[in-house]
Design a protein around this motif. Sequence first.
Motif, mmCIF file in Angstrom:
data_model
loop_
_atom_site.group_PDB
_atom_site.id
_atom_site.type_symbol
_atom_site.label_atom_id
_atom_site.label_comp_id
_atom_site.label_asym_id
_atom_site.label_seq_id
_atom_site.Cartn_x
_atom_site.Cartn_y
_atom_site.Cartn_z
ATOM 1 N N TRP A 197 -24.143 -42.778 -83.645
ATOM 2 C CA TRP A 197 -24.343 -44.146 -84.122
ATOM 3 C C TRP A 197 -25.784 -44.348 -84.588
ATOM 4 O O TRP A 197 -26.030 -45.112 -85.541
ATOM 5 N N ASP A 198 -26.744 -43.677 -83.969
ATOM 6 C CA ASP A 198 -28.134 -43.759 -84.436
ATOM 7 C C ASP A 198 -28.265 -43.180 -85.837
ATOM 8 O O ASP A 198 -28.996 -43.719 -86.681
ATOM 9 N N ARG A 203 -34.581 -43.027 -83.978
ATOM 10 C CA ARG A 203 -33.881 -41.946 -83.286
ATOM 11 C C ARG A 203 -32.894 -41.244 -84.220
ATOM 12 O O ARG A 203 -32.762 -40.016 -84.216
ATOM 13 N N PRO A 257 -20.819 -50.767 -83.082
ATOM 14 C CA PRO A 257 -21.668 -51.591 -82.218
ATOM 15 C C PRO A 257 -22.882 -52.113 -82.970
ATOM 16 O O PRO A 257 -23.211 -51.633 -84.066
ATOM 17 N N TYR A 304 -19.494 -43.161 -89.185
ATOM 18 C CA TYR A 304 -19.353 -42.608 -87.832
ATOM 19 C C TYR A 304 -18.216 -41.599 -87.793
ATOM 20 O O TYR A 304 -18.358 -40.509 -87.237
ATOM 21 N N GLU A 335 -22.327 -39.675 -78.458
ATOM 22 C CA GLU A 335 -21.874 -40.793 -79.287
ATOM 23 C C GLU A 335 -23.026 -41.676 -79.746
ATOM 24 O O GLU A 335 -23.076 -42.088 -80.909
ATOM 25 N N GLN A 336 -23.968 -41.962 -78.845
ATOM 26 C CA GLN A 336 -25.080 -42.829 -79.224
ATOM 27 C C GLN A 336 -25.896 -42.216 -80.344
ATOM 28 O O GLN A 336 -26.370 -42.917 -81.244
ATOM 29 N N GLU A 337 -26.060 -40.891 -80.318
ATOM 30 C CA GLU A 337 -26.847 -40.237 -81.363
ATOM 31 C C GLU A 337 -26.132 -40.313 -82.711
ATOM 32 O O GLU A 337 -26.782 -40.465 -83.754
ATOM 33 N N ALA A 371 -28.724 -50.267 -81.761
ATOM 34 C CA ALA A 371 -29.615 -50.359 -80.609
ATOM 35 C C ALA A 371 -31.067 -50.360 -81.060
ATOM 36 O O ALA A 371 -31.386 -50.000 -82.197
ATOM 37 N N ALA A 409 -32.881 -47.517 -83.068
ATOM 38 C CA ALA A 409 -31.780 -46.662 -83.516
ATOM 39 C C ALA A 409 -32.135 -45.925 -84.799
ATOM 40 O O ALA A 409 -31.803 -44.742 -84.960
ATOM 41 N N SER A 457 -30.088 -33.139 -77.864
ATOM 42 C CA SER A 457 -29.826 -34.050 -76.759
ATOM 43 C C SER A 457 -29.064 -33.338 -75.651
ATOM 44 O O SER A 457 -28.258 -32.441 -75.893
#
Length: 264
Positions: free
Chosen positions: A132-133, A60, A51, A107, A128-130, A54, A57, A158
């Motif tokens: 990718w961060d 984080r 992606p 990833y 998942e977001q972490e 963000a 990102a 998290s």
Amino acid sequence: MLVALLGAALVLQAGWYDASAVRPHFQFVHTLLERGMQQSVRFHARGIQAPEPAAQAVARGGAAFRRSCEQCHGGPGVAQGAIGLSMQPVPGPLADAARRWRPRELYWITAKGIKMSGMPAWGFHLPEQEIWDIVAFLGALPGMTPAAYQEIAVAPPSTAQPVDVSGSNAPTGGNRARGRLALTQYACHSCHLLPGVTGPQTFVGPNLDGLGQRAFIAGKLPRTEENLIRWIMAPQEVKPGSSMPPLGVSERDARDMAAYLLEH
């Protein structure tokens, strides 16, 4: 070929192979394993769509990196911890990782881990977001100064749902295939013999094969799915003083683990 196999078997059975972490692999062995790992990552990560990073990102991801990755890989101006320094193969600094790997590959490595290297699969422990961060942070790492790195605060763990690294599209409630994987990701096989799970011949905890046919869980609770989930998540609350430690297992993971164990 037969002579080579017999020779290898003799070396292993006689104990001549030095399995200690103070004796590195021969260079040709290291190169062969490294090449195989690279090709494996590229093949298995080929379908992942990265992606757009963000907002915030990198910040984080840096905070998560300091909490989860720095101890083995170090950071700008920060050496690896004693664990990372002493491992074979060594988990080196990641300043050049973004030059060697595509985001989707970083990833995959972070979420799935690399067997026989000490690199854990973070997919059961980070959302998942972490992940990718962290990938975004690795992209910014080559130009980061030690001072800028020190300004990044360590992130608390998290509470978001970890990414599903099982590859299964089955419903999340009571997913037996995912439960089998979860048992390995919480290292349950380090203490218990588990049906269908590869691991050491250990006798630290009871053999869990046939748990689905037993009358009680931990010698106390009637064998039901909900009681097993409760035991997995909070063993000390169920049986104070038990040697079974709390592992921070989420309800989803506990439900999947229970579904697998009760089937056997």
